[in-house]
Design an enzyme around this catalytic site. Structure first.
Site, PDB file in Angstrom:
ATOM      1  N   ASP A 125      40.468  37.302  42.396  1.00  0.00           N
ATOM      2  CA  ASP A 125      41.245  37.482  40.585  1.00  0.00           C
ATOM      3  C   ASP A 125      42.171  36.310  40.616  1.00  0.00           C
ATOM      4  OD1 ASP A 125      41.708  38.290  38.197  1.00  0.00           O
ATOM      5  OD2 ASP A 125      42.652  40.854  38.922  1.00  0.00           O
ATOM      6  N   ARG A 154      48.151  34.947  36.047  1.00  0.00           N
ATOM      7  CA  ARG A 154      49.329  37.094  35.952  1.00  0.00           C
ATOM      8  C   ARG A 154      49.292  37.900  37.614  1.00  0.00           C
ATOM      9  NH1 ARG A 154      44.000  37.007  34.664  1.00  0.00           N
ATOM     10  NH2 ARG A 154      42.351  38.403  35.714  1.00  0.00           N
ATOM     11  N   ASN A 155      48.413  37.010  38.572  1.00  0.00           N
ATOM     12  CA  ASN A 155      48.765  37.475  39.964  1.00  0.00           C
ATOM     13  C   ASN A 155      48.934  36.518  40.278  1.00  0.00           C
ATOM     14  OD1 ASN A 155      46.978  39.427  39.250  1.00  0.00           O
ATOM     15  ND2 ASN A 155      45.807  38.787  39.518  1.00  0.00           N
ATOM     16  N   ASP A 206      48.106  40.848  43.587  1.00  0.00           N
ATOM     17  CA  ASP A 206      47.243  41.985  43.268  1.00  0.00           C
ATOM     18  C   ASP A 206      45.661  41.496  43.597  1.00  0.00           C
ATOM     19  OD1 ASP A 206      45.273  43.192  41.861  1.00  0.00           O
ATOM     20  OD2 ASP A 206      45.724  42.355  40.177  1.00  0.00           O
TER      21      ASP A 206
END
Length: 178
Positions: free
Chosen positions: A32, A36-37, A50
């Site tokens: 992922d 955003r991570n 994350d």
């Protein structure tokens, strides 16, 4: 793109590549990797975060049928066969670079997931050259988006390339400012 922005993008990319190179050495896949991570702290220090989808792998991690994943950041082989490797994360890293260069634009804007899958899997589509993106950064993205996972660079190689670019950027900024 100004020299200072180039340096910022290269610095962020190299920090993420460094974190991912460490995961690669530990036999982990993130699954992922996206802007955003990535946590950005004091002095723009970047940390990959994350790990909810992360897994230890031997060579390939095969996800269970029906597993959800972030389509716009997922490599074709992972979409098509549910098989994730560190090279799937390399694909995602190319998308992450796109996000950084475009100041957070969503990849494949205004495109449905099913259409993206169709474009990538059947037609070999790749996102176009972002506006004002330096060629050398798009070249790195393109390397990450090679059809065959075996043809994609390792995170160690990506880190090395970005460190060379960072050094070149530092030299040009010093030259311009002196």
């Amino acid at each position: 793109f100004s020299e200072m922005l180039n340096r910022f993008v290269i610095e962020m990319g190299s920090q993420v590549a460094s974190g991912m190179a460490f995961l690669e050495l530990q036999n982990y896949i993130h699954r992922d990797l996206a802007a955003r991570n990535v946590l950005v702290g004091d002095n723009n220090v970047c940390k990959v975060a994350d790990f909810g989808l992360a897994r230890v792998f031997q060579n390939v991690y095969e996800a269970k049928e029906g597993t959800k994943f972030p389509v716009k950041w997922t490599a074709p082989e992972a979409i098509h066969e549910n098989k994730f490797t560190i090279k799937s994360d390399v694909w995602s890293f190319g998308i992450l670079l796109y996000e950084i260069v475009t100041f957070g634009q969503i990849p494949y804007p205004s495109t449905s997931f099913s259409f993206i899958i169709s474009l990538i899997l059947s037609k070999g589509y790749r996102m176009p050259y972002p506006l004002n993106c330096p060629k050398y950064l798009y070249d790195i993205m393109s390397e990450c988006w090679k059809d065959s996972p075996a043809d994609r660079p390792t995170f160690e190689a990506l880190l090395a390339a970005l460190l060379v670019l960072r050094e070149e950027c530092s030299e040009s900024i010093t030259y311009i400012c002196s």
